[in-house]
Design an enzyme around this catalytic site. Structure first.
Site, PDB file in Angstrom:
ATOM      1  N   VAL A   1       0.841  -1.189   0.000  1.00 12.93           N
ATOM      2  CA  VAL A   1       0.000   0.000   0.000  1.00 12.93           C
ATOM      3  C   VAL A   1       0.884   1.249   0.000  1.00 12.93           C
ATOM      4  O   VAL A   1       1.978   1.252   0.558  1.00 12.93           O
ATOM      5  CB  VAL A   1      -0.944  -0.060   1.221  1.00 12.93           C
ATOM      6  CG1 VAL A   1      -0.207   0.245   2.504  1.00 12.93           C
ATOM      7  CG2 VAL A   1      -2.126   0.838   1.038  1.00 12.93           C
TER       8      VAL A   1
ATOM      9  N   GLY B   1       2.412   3.648  -4.620  1.00 16.82           N
ATOM     10  CA  GLY B   1       2.166   4.552  -5.750  1.00 16.82           C
ATOM     11  C   GLY B   1       1.668   3.870  -7.008  1.00 16.82           C
ATOM     12  O   GLY B   1       1.902   4.354  -8.112  1.00 16.82           O
ATOM     13  N   LYS B   2       0.963   2.746  -6.846  1.00 18.02           N
ATOM     14  CA  LYS B   2       0.462   2.020  -8.020  1.00 18.02           C
ATOM     15  C   LYS B   2      -0.506   2.846  -8.841  1.00 18.02           C
ATOM     16  O   LYS B   2      -0.376   2.955 -10.051  1.00 18.02           O
ATOM     17  CB  LYS B   2      -0.268   0.735  -7.581  1.00 18.02           C
ATOM     18  CG  LYS B   2       0.624  -0.312  -7.004  1.00 18.02           C
ATOM     19  CD  LYS B   2      -0.170  -1.551  -6.636  1.00 18.02           C
ATOM     20  CE  LYS B   2      -1.221  -1.277  -5.590  1.00 18.02           C
ATOM     21  NZ  LYS B   2      -0.677  -0.834  -4.295  1.00 18.02           N
TER      22      LYS B   2
ATOM     23  N   THR C   1      -4.257  -3.592  -8.845  1.00 18.15           N
ATOM     24  CA  THR C   1      -4.705  -4.450  -7.746  1.00 18.15           C
ATOM     25  C   THR C   1      -4.350  -3.875  -6.393  1.00 18.15           C
ATOM     26  O   THR C   1      -3.416  -3.097  -6.267  1.00 18.15           O
ATOM     27  CB  THR C   1      -4.110  -5.865  -7.887  1.00 18.15           C
ATOM     28  OG1 THR C   1      -2.695  -5.741  -7.822  1.00 18.15           O
ATOM     29  CG2 THR C   1      -4.510  -6.497  -9.193  1.00 18.15           C
TER      30      THR C   1
ATOM     31  N   LYS D   1       9.114   6.266  -6.770  1.00 18.20           N
ATOM     32  CA  LYS D   1       9.399   7.424  -5.911  1.00 18.20           C
ATOM     33  C   LYS D   1      10.897   7.714  -5.872  1.00 18.20           C
ATOM     34  O   LYS D   1      11.447   8.128  -4.838  1.00 18.20           O
ATOM     35  CB  LYS D   1       8.850   7.201  -4.491  1.00 18.20           C
ATOM     36  CG  LYS D   1       7.354   6.838  -4.481  1.00 18.20           C
ATOM     37  CD  LYS D   1       6.717   6.964  -3.123  1.00 18.20           C
ATOM     38  CE  LYS D   1       5.247   6.538  -3.200  1.00 18.20           C
ATOM     39  NZ  LYS D   1       4.519   6.678  -1.947  1.00 18.20           N
TER      40      LYS D   1
ATOM     41  N   SER E   1     -23.115 -32.243  16.240  1.00 20.54           N
ATOM     42  CA  SER E   1     -22.902 -31.972  14.803  1.00 20.54           C
ATOM     43  C   SER E   1     -23.386 -30.584  14.394  1.00 20.54           C
ATOM     44  O   SER E   1     -24.392 -30.448  13.713  1.00 20.54           O
ATOM     45  CB  SER E   1     -23.529 -33.066  13.937  1.00 20.54           C
ATOM     46  OG  SER E   1     -24.837 -33.409  14.346  1.00 20.54           O
TER      47      SER E   1
END
Lengths: 294, 624
Positions: free
Chosen positions: B30, B33-34, B108, B163, B538
């Site tokens: 995170v 800088g995508k 993403t 960067k 169960s």
């Protein structure tokens, strides 16, 4: 181009294999025309095993209705045309009620009515990821809760071309086979495949009124012409088609598909700019989608 | 950008048609800088229209982090929540083109909880741009993403050290990060790693080579994307086409629709259907409206065969001389995508190409530490974890290894109740184990044992909270059946835990195994001709369903002993609720472990509204 076509056909077949009661949302626009063409290819020599669903608002261009009826006859598919009868009874229209209210009642609500009444579990749409920012994040198989709402934070991961088509009770799926196409891809495909489109996409002299910096076509006598406005004939075409009072024309001399491609390639404004509903409020398309707009 | 002239359009269309498409993802931690970098690519490649630019200016002033300058990240952060929080929470697909290629970019998420969305983006990409902040270097998330990218079969990496403007374009900083990364990535199986020093903010080395990094000998990012060869020397394999849909509009036409995964289909060629083994020849091939003699990998077609043979969706049409394998036991790698942990023994829906089956993970061989790659032992698999596993499917599945075919070697797992996509995996090879343990055909069948005892063998399965009255009612039922001359056996949860299952605790994984063993024992006993009463808490629907599916239709009766938890706790016959409330007993059903009530039990006994005798009659009525 070929891989986009093969991918779209694969998606259409996958959805039909999973569906109990599928339908294709048919808006008569260029994306719908491409989608219909792909569906016909996917099932040739049979006609596609689902009906075309047209959500009519009563305010589509006359030329769109004519084109719709022609394509229904040509494809051998069944047409289901739905209009929100309550909205018609209340006299809802874009001039009197504003674009937001008109779109909500005559498109969003009408679409929900049609889906609920017919019980479609899988509905094809012609949305593309390059159209608008919130669409860029939507899955190819997009799930809607029982109230048709889209929850962008609860989307299923969609890996490879392995589509999870299982629905919970009450849920439906919107399927977008041309998610990965761009506007240029659409035009090229129409050109190469010689796909019939509504003539409004091509330039011709048409009666228009200039209003709020946009050119609106006068398609029938319901257009309230304000003081100081005048109807003039200009050479215009449409980059996108919807309700005629909400769809602005652009001045253009592009009278053939090749001309349109030349113009599109050199285009400096995105196609949805002619759609008045997107600019009502920031993030407005995402809000409309969450409320059930396609 | 200028308008095209009429005479240029033909050449333009031809050039567009021949453009290659490169699909890539951008990933990294995170704030690396995508979004800014992709925004820069879109902006510089003139993929942004005037009105988008106008709204970018408005939003840059409102949400932007770049003062008076354009905040290019806002171009790609599509959802309002993201624009407001300034993070990317979902994979966004972007499209742009150069003179040479068209690009589909999956942007993403960097946050750990969205790793599954990153895997989604990676699954269809051929190349990954991995961003690293020049000030921070290689981080855990960089390593995690590299492993996911490798798992998803991406073989080409661009290490974009971003960067660079903030470290004064320092060569040594760049070199150190590249060395770190190469040392880490060695052994992950990447074919190429291209390191490029960039700045999404200033644009350095994004489109063109920057004067700020005279020491960088390699290409700019865009030049590299334009020329990189991701195809490699891929050999043309034999035909594999998973059948998607059988098109049968009338009696004269039966077409098999699918997208060719590998190889080519040719009219006249011999084909074999896997796993059924039927053979025929290709009679015709339709590609859209057009009849063709040959079709290639990647194309969607409809094939007709010379013979009428039985083929359904999920079968694979394969070259007659080189059919693929099918198996029901596999070893592979699995990435878990769901908040609810994966538990071996639990059943999931399994989808590989167009085949669906049910599957269970039979064993977690080891979990892979995403940071170090170390092999760790694990009983369950939590979200975002990767493991090497073995799995078993309910029916034979035609497959290839993922290395040989991305289409026939990849699978997803789907939860049987929520239908969420919970796992993504790749197959490495089939296990021969099951193949060597053949079913021993027994001379005396279940039917003859049932006839001898003059009863219909069945399993009556009691479920309910601790203290709900299961054991009391089950005992009464057992006595009643015994008095009627029936051959019965009662399997009680507590008793079985003293013997067969004494190695199991009360974690979710152990509860699943507890039920699996009991269900299998009950099945053997029913096979032996007995009426078996099972009395187990169960708590999970999926295990009760798994038990049900072991038996023939009508041979399994689920009895829900429904007593509100307040009442069970008031009775507290064994004093367990008190201990659980004091925190001395962990994973106690109804207190700190969930109970999933049956949705449609054959008998629903509401203990507060009925007597034990009436409950017995209700259950006996449900047996017929």
């Amino acid at each position: 181009m070929n891989s986009l076509e093969a991918e779209a056909i694969e998606i259409i077949r996958e959805a039909v294999a999973a569906a109990r009661n599928p339908a294709m949302l048919y808006s008569i626009g260029k994306d719908s025309s491409v989608l219909l063409h792909l569906a016909r290819k996917a099932f040739f020599p049979a006609p596609p095993p689902f009906p075309l669903l047209h959500v009519d608002t009563g305010w589509k261009f006359k030329a769109m209705y004519a084109h719709r009826d022609r394509m229904v006859a040509e494809s051998g598919m069944k047409l289901i045309s739905h209009i929100n009868a309550d909205g018609v009874a209340a006299g809802v229209g874009p001039f009197t009620h504003g674009s937001n209210y008109h779109t909500d009642v005559m498109k969003t609500q009408a679409l929900k009515q049609a889906l609920d009444a017919r019980g479609y579990d899988v509905v094809f749409g012609g949305a593309r990821r390059d159209e608008e920012r919130s669409r860029a994040k939507e899955r190819v198989f997009s799930f809607r809760a029982a109230n048709h709402r889209w929850d962008p934070k609860a989307q299923r991961p969609e890996l490879w071309n392995l589509y999870n088509t299982h629905v919970r009770p009450g849920e439906t799926i919107r399927v977008f086979p041309i998610s990965n196409w761009t506007e240029l891809d659409i035009w090229q495909y129409i050109h190469v495949e010689n796909i019939p489109i509504v003539p409004l996409y091509l330039s011709a002299e048409r009666p228009v009124v200039q209003r709020g910096g946009q050119l609106l076509m006068v398609d029938d006598e319901r257009f309230p012409i304000a003081a100081g406005e005048k109807v003039e004939l200009r050479r215009v075409r449409f980059r996108t088609l919807g309700c005629w009072p909400l769809t602005a024309a652009v001045e253009s001399d592009a009278a053939s598909i090749e001309d349109v491609i030349a113009e599109t390639f050199g285009a400096r404004s995105s196609e949805r700019q002619g759609r008045l509903i997107d600019n009502d409020q920031p993030g407005s398309m995402e809000k409309k989608k969450q409320e059930g707009y396609f | 950008m200028r308008r095209l002239e009429a005479h240029e359009i033909g050449a333009f269309l031809a050039a567009q048609r021949d453009k290659q498409t490169l699909r890539f993802i951008t990933c990294g931690s995170v704030d690396d800088g995508k979004s800014t970098l992709i925004g820069r690519l879109l902006y510089e490649s003139k993929s942004i229209f005037d009105d988008q630019l106008a709204s970018l200016e408005t939003e840059s002033r409102r949400f932007g982090t770049q003062g008076a300058n354009l905040d290019l990240a806002l171009l790609v952060d599509g959802l309002q929540a993201e624009r407001e929080q300034g993070i990317t929470i979902d994979v966004a697909y972007r499209f742009f083109a150069s003179e040479k290629r068209r690009f589909i970019v999956a942007d993403t998420p960097g946050h750990e909880q969205y790793t599954r969305n990153m895997a989604t983006g990676a699954s269809t990409a051929d190349l990954a741009i991995l961003l690293v902040d020049a000030r921070k270097g290689v981080l855990v998330q960089t390593r995690r993403h590299s492993r996911i990218v490798a798992l998803m079969g991406i073989r080409h990496i661009v290490l974009a050290v971003n960067k660079m403007d903030l470290v004064d374009y320092d060569r040594a900083t760049f070199a150190r990060i590249v060395d770190d990364y190469r040392a880490f990535a060695d052994g992950l199986g990447f074919a190429t790693i291209e390191a490029i020093p960039v700045s999404g903010l200033s644009g350095a080395n994004v489109m063109t080579k920057s004067v700020d990094t005279p020491w960088h000998a390699g290409p700019s990012l865009m030049d590299y994307l334009d020329t990189v060869d991701v195809g490699g020397a891929r050999v043309l394999g034999p035909l594999r086409m998973p059948v998607q849909f059988v098109n049968r509009p009338n009696l004269d036409f039966r077409g098999y629709c699918g997208r060719i995964a590998e190889g080519e289909a040719r009219v006249g060629a011999a084909v074999r259907v896997v796993p059924t083994g039927a053979t025929s020849r290709i009679a015709s091939i339709l590609r859209g409206f057009e009849e063709v003699d040959v079709a290639h990998a990647g194309e969607s077609v409809t094939v007709t065969l010379a013979d009428e043979i039985d083929i359904s969706r999920g079968d694979v049409l394969a070259a007659g001389e080189a059919p693929l394998e099918s198996a029901d036991q596999f070893e592979g790698r699995l990435l878990w995508l769901n908040e609810h942990a994966m538990t071996p023994g639990r059943q999931y829906l399994f989808k590989l190409a167009t085949r669906e089956a049910t599957a269970t993970i039979t064993e977690i061989k080891y979990r892979e530490d995403v940071d170090t790659g170390a092999h760790l032992s694990a009983k369950t698999l939590a979200m975002n974890e990767i493991a090497r596993v073995t799995l078993s499917t309910s029916a034979p599945v035609a497959f290839e290894s993922y290395a040989a075919s991305r289409t026939l070697g990849a699978f997803i797992l789907i939860d049987k109740l929520t239908f969420e996509t919970v796992g993504a995996g790749v197959i490495e090879f089939a296990l021969r184990r099951a193949r060597n343990i053949h079913w021993q055909a027994l001379e005396i069948g279940a039917a003859s044992r049932s006839a001898q005892k003059q009863q219909k063998p069945r399993c009556i399965w009691f479920t309910g909270l601790s203290g709900s009255g299961k054991s009391t009612i089950a005992n009464m039922l057992d006595k009643r059946l015994n008095a009627d001359g029936r051959h019965t056996y009662l399997l009680d949860g507590d008793n079985v835990r003293h013997g067969l299952n004494r190695d199991l605790g009360f974690t979710e994984a152990d509860r699943v195994e507890n039920i699996r063993r009991v269900a299998e024992v009950a099945k053997l006993m029913v096979d032996a001709g007995l009426i078996v009463i099972v009395s187990f808490i169960s708590p999970f629907r999926s295990e009760r369903r798994m038990a049900r599916e072991l038996f023939a239709a009508g041979a399994f009766t689920e009895v829900f002993v429904d007593t509100p938890i307040e009442e069970c706790e008031r009775r507290d016959v064994k004093g367990l609720y008190a201990l659980a409330r004091q925190g001395k007993l962990k994973n106690f059903t109804g207190v700190d472990s969930p109970y999933e009530a049956p949705e449609r039990p054959e008998a629903h006994v509401r203990t507060q509204e009925t007597t034990t005798d009436a409950a017995i009659e209700q259950i006996l009525a449900a047996l017929t």
